[in-house]
Scaffold this motif. Structure first.
Motif, PDB file in Angstrom:
ATOM      1  N   ASN A   1       0.588   4.625  -4.364  1.00 29.27           N
ATOM      2  CA  ASN A   1       1.368   4.289  -5.550  1.00 29.27           C
ATOM      3  C   ASN A   1       2.835   4.595  -5.243  1.00 29.27           C
ATOM      4  N   GLU A   2       3.682   4.593  -6.243  1.00 29.48           N
ATOM      5  CA  GLU A   2       5.113   4.856  -6.022  1.00 29.48           C
ATOM      6  C   GLU A   2       5.345   6.217  -5.357  1.00 29.48           C
ATOM      7  N   ALA A   3       4.592   7.215  -5.752  1.00 32.33           N
ATOM      8  CA  ALA A   3       4.776   8.568  -5.215  1.00 32.33           C
ATOM      9  C   ALA A   3       4.046   8.794  -3.899  1.00 32.33           C
ATOM     10  N   HIS A   4       3.106   7.914  -3.555  1.00 36.34           N
ATOM     11  CA  HIS A   4       2.294   8.067  -2.346  1.00 36.34           C
ATOM     12  C   HIS A   4       2.265   6.747  -1.574  1.00 36.34           C
ATOM     13  N   PRO A   5       3.385   6.386  -0.938  1.00 34.37           N
ATOM     14  CA  PRO A   5       3.436   5.105  -0.226  1.00 34.37           C
ATOM     15  C   PRO A   5       2.752   5.168   1.143  1.00 34.37           C
ATOM     16  N   LEU A   6       2.381   3.998   1.606  1.00 34.28           N
ATOM     17  CA  LEU A   6       1.885   3.823   2.973  1.00 34.28           C
ATOM     18  C   LEU A   6       3.067   3.467   3.874  1.00 34.28           C
ATOM     19  N   PRO A   7       2.991   3.772   5.155  1.00 36.86           N
ATOM     20  CA  PRO A   7       4.011   3.257   6.078  1.00 36.86           C
ATOM     21  C   PRO A   7       3.992   1.727   6.030  1.00 36.86           C
TER      22      PRO A   7
END
Length: 188
Positions: A13-19
């Motif tokens: 999500n916005e707080a937990h992005p993927l590379p």
């Protein structure tokens, strides 16, 4: 059940992005998976292997229950494709690149033949009632906007695995709340 989430429960999500260059290593082209109990758009559509297997089983049941017109409209998206969608959108439904669950290969947007990006109430209710047993959750249900930051999307299914999906259903949790509960249950 272990307190450590598996790869299927990754929170994006916005707080937990993927590379931006992250790509699942087990993508399956749904056009090549047989038997298939759902419709597909005329382009390559891919899901991670466990999600593809679960989708086929879910839609096999749907077909038996008289809902043979489900369509997997969108599944895996790389960050470049997501960037194009984000640039064209202003409705709050399209996440920024790296912040879309579609990049995991575990999310799919489901529609009905002939309804564009929509489902009628009967199809929405069927998915909400049945997806859990196959390891999917309705990722952005109505009433969870304050937690997820996303408007309701009854068409957006996310594969998390059967045990996690059933636990989320039992507690009425979305994925963020499930992650919070998992982290609070971990011993120090």
């Amino acid at each position: 059940m272990t307190n450590v989430p598996s790869a299927c429960q990754i929170l994006v999500n916005e707080a937990h992005p993927l590379p931006l260059d992250w790509v699942p290593d087990d993508l399956v082209d749904l056009w090549k998976v047989q038997p298939r109990h759902y419709l597909l758009p005329a382009r390559q559509t891919r899901l991670a292997a466990p999600a593809a297997d679960a989708a086929n089983a879910l839609f096999e049941l749907a077909e038996r229950d008289g809902f043979g017109d489900f369509m997997v409209l969108s599944a895996y998206r790389d960050s470049d494709y997501q960037a194009g969608l984000f640039a064209e959108s202003d409705d709050g439904y399209v996440a920024r690149p790296g912040r879309s669950e579609h990049q995991t290969g575990l999310a799919m947007d489901v529609s009905q033949l002939g309804r564009g990006m929509a489902l009628d109430d009967e199809h929405i209710a069927w998915l909400a009632q049945n997806c859990w047993g196959f390891g999917f959750v309705v990722r952005y249900p109505k009433g969870s906007e304050d937690v997820t930051g996303i408007p309701p999307e009854p068409w957006h299914l996310r594969y998390v695995g059967r045990d996690a999906a059933l636990e989320m259903r039992e507690h009425g949790w979305v994925l963020e709340e499930w992650h919070t509960a998992r982290s609070e249950a971990r011993p120090d």
